[in-house]
Scaffold this active site. Sequence first.
Site, short mmCIF file in Angstrom:
data_model
loop_
_atom_site.label_atom_id
_atom_site.label_comp_id
_atom_site.label_asym_id
_atom_site.label_seq_id
_atom_site.Cartn_x
_atom_site.Cartn_y
_atom_site.Cartn_z
N SER A 120 -26.28 33.85 -21.58
CA SER A 120 -25.38 34.58 -20.70
C SER A 120 -24.23 33.71 -20.22
CB SER A 120 -26.15 35.15 -19.51
OG SER A 120 -26.93 34.14 -18.92
N HIS A 140 -24.10 38.47 -26.92
CA HIS A 140 -24.60 38.64 -25.57
C HIS A 140 -24.82 40.11 -25.26
CE1 HIS A 140 -23.92 38.07 -20.98
NE2 HIS A 140 -25.20 38.04 -21.28
N GLU A 152 -21.15 41.47 -26.01
CA GLU A 152 -20.06 40.49 -25.92
C GLU A 152 -20.26 39.54 -27.10
OE1 GLU A 152 -18.29 38.46 -21.88
OE2 GLU A 152 -20.43 38.47 -22.12
N ASN A 190 -19.92 37.57 -17.21
CA ASN A 190 -20.43 36.85 -16.04
C ASN A 190 -19.36 36.12 -15.24
OD1 ASN A 190 -23.11 37.62 -15.90
ND2 ASN A 190 -23.52 36.45 -17.76
N1 CAA Z 1 -35.48 50.95 -22.39
C1 CAA Z 1 -35.13 52.19 -22.75
N2 CAA Z 1 -34.59 53.09 -21.90
C2 CAA Z 1 -34.40 52.68 -20.63
C3 CAA Z 1 -34.73 51.40 -20.17
C4 CAA Z 1 -35.29 50.51 -21.12
N3 CAA Z 1 -35.62 49.25 -20.81
N4 CAA Z 1 -34.41 51.31 -18.86
C5 CAA Z 1 -33.88 52.49 -18.49
N5 CAA Z 1 -33.88 53.32 -19.56
C6 CAA Z 1 -33.31 54.67 -19.62
C7 CAA Z 1 -34.06 55.71 -18.84
O1 CAA Z 1 -35.10 56.26 -19.58
C8 CAA Z 1 -32.96 56.73 -18.57
O2 CAA Z 1 -32.71 57.53 -19.73
P1 CAA Z 1 -31.81 58.91 -19.66
O3 CAA Z 1 -30.40 58.53 -19.29
O4 CAA Z 1 -31.91 59.46 -21.05
O5 CAA Z 1 -32.44 59.74 -18.62
C9 CAA Z 1 -31.74 55.86 -18.34
O6 CAA Z 1 -32.02 54.62 -18.98
C10 CAA Z 1 -31.47 55.64 -16.90
O7 CAA Z 1 -32.65 55.08 -16.32
P2 CAA Z 1 -33.36 55.61 -14.99
O8 CAA Z 1 -33.17 57.11 -14.89
O9 CAA Z 1 -34.73 55.08 -14.97
O10 CAA Z 1 -32.61 54.87 -13.83
P3 CAA Z 1 -31.10 54.82 -13.45
O11 CAA Z 1 -30.38 56.09 -13.69
O12 CAA Z 1 -31.14 54.22 -12.08
O13 CAA Z 1 -30.50 53.73 -14.47
C11 CAA Z 1 -29.97 51.55 -15.15
C12 CAA Z 1 -31.06 52.46 -14.62
C13 CAA Z 1 -29.57 51.98 -16.57
C14 CAA Z 1 -30.59 50.16 -15.23
C15 CAA Z 1 -28.73 51.64 -14.20
O14 CAA Z 1 -29.12 51.44 -12.88
C16 CAA Z 1 -27.66 50.64 -14.54
O15 CAA Z 1 -26.86 50.84 -15.43
N6 CAA Z 1 -27.65 49.52 -13.78
C17 CAA Z 1 -26.71 48.43 -14.00
C18 CAA Z 1 -27.26 47.56 -15.10
C19 CAA Z 1 -26.38 46.41 -15.38
O16 CAA Z 1 -25.37 46.16 -14.76
N7 CAA Z 1 -26.78 45.64 -16.40
C20 CAA Z 1 -26.07 44.44 -16.75
C21 CAA Z 1 -26.74 43.31 -16.05
S1 CAA Z 1 -25.94 41.82 -16.42
C22 CAA Z 1 -26.61 41.34 -17.86
O17 CAA Z 1 -27.49 41.91 -18.43
C23 CAA Z 1 -26.02 40.15 -18.46
C24 CAA Z 1 -26.20 38.86 -17.85
O18 CAA Z 1 -25.80 37.93 -18.51
C25 CAA Z 1 -26.74 38.57 -16.53
#
Ligand code: CAA
Length: 283
Positions: A120, A140, A152, A190
């Site tokens: 990351s 990424h 990315e 990031n």
């Molecule tokens: N595998 C498969 N499907 C998944 C899943 C997983 N691990 N996690 C969630 N889902 C699916 C759910 O089944 C749901 O599907 P539908 O849209 O078909 O209904 C969908 O994703 C949304 O999930 P939830 O309904 O359970 O919950 P939500 O609506 O609150 O969404 C979330 C959860 C997708 C995580 C959302 O909150 C989100 O987008 N959060 C921000 C995530 C983010 O910013 N990620 C980047 C982090 S930074 C990073 O990764 C890089 C780094 O270097 C640090």
Amino acid sequence: MEIKKISVIGGGTMGNGIAHVFALKNFKVNLVEISSELADKSLLNISKNLDRQVKKESISEKDKQEALSNINKIIGVDKTPPDSDLVIEAIYENKEAKLNIFNIINDIVKKDSIFASNTSSISITELSSASRPERFIGMHFMNPVPVMQLVEIIRGFSTSDDTYKAIRELSIKLDKVPVEVFDYPGFISNRILMPMINEAIFALMEGVASATDIDTVMKLGMNHPMGPLTLADFIGLDVCLAIMEVLYNGFNDSKYRPCPLLKKMVAAKKLGRKTGEGFFKYS
Ligand code: CAA
């Protein structure tokens, strides 16, 4: 060269998500872990996440079974299959540990394969020095990998155009959206995300608002799916701190100094969801 066989090193949150999306697109995936127990745990998580997609009817039960049958468990980095067309490293964020892995596999895996790191924030140019700089790249993915569209793609100093093109095309085959980024600390994701999270932690430390209210501002005021403190807990506070340190040291600029509250919480092992407590509590 067509990329068909993928080895993913590390089956944690990111590694199992990466294996999941490749397997679902019918690639043959070697999931490389250090023990059989960890490999089984990783496969169980993949199976549970595939179940979510079956439940939502975005894939069928048959798709799920086929995806699982595309994944082959491998125990030990030194057993990484030599015929892998692409090896993606997705272990924890530690430069020496990653370099060690690339050193090992460089002797084992065929010379024309591509090595990628899901780091990351660690420099792709530095990671590439241990193996094959022209055929080395950053790939990424974002968490949760099956859900987030972005990849990315980070070009190290020596990454060749052919390597970049191959990884870009591959990302599109996964139905992801690739973005080309050059190798500077924190890349793009990031460099922008972490200072925002760090600033939210400063605001909390200074008592500007409560954790819940800080998150509410960003959720309801800016339409972010998660507030910055919830997102920090989701990513892991140790990971957030490590990335802030890469930014701080990489740019030598005090604007990236990690918030003392973030440091204190990491020292107290309140790392977020994975330890059951961060800025919020999790059951
Ligand atoms: N595998 C498969 N499907 C998944 C899943 C997983 N691990 N996690 C969630 N889902 C699916 C759910 O089944 C749901 O599907 P539908 O849209 O078909 O209904 C969908 O994703 C949304 O999930 P939830 O309904 O359970 O919950 P939500 O609506 O609150 O969404 C979330 C959860 C997708 C995580 C959302 O909150 C989100 O987008 N959060 C921000 C995530 C983010 O910013 N990620 C980047 C982090 S930074 C990073 O990764 C890089 C780094 O270097 C640090």
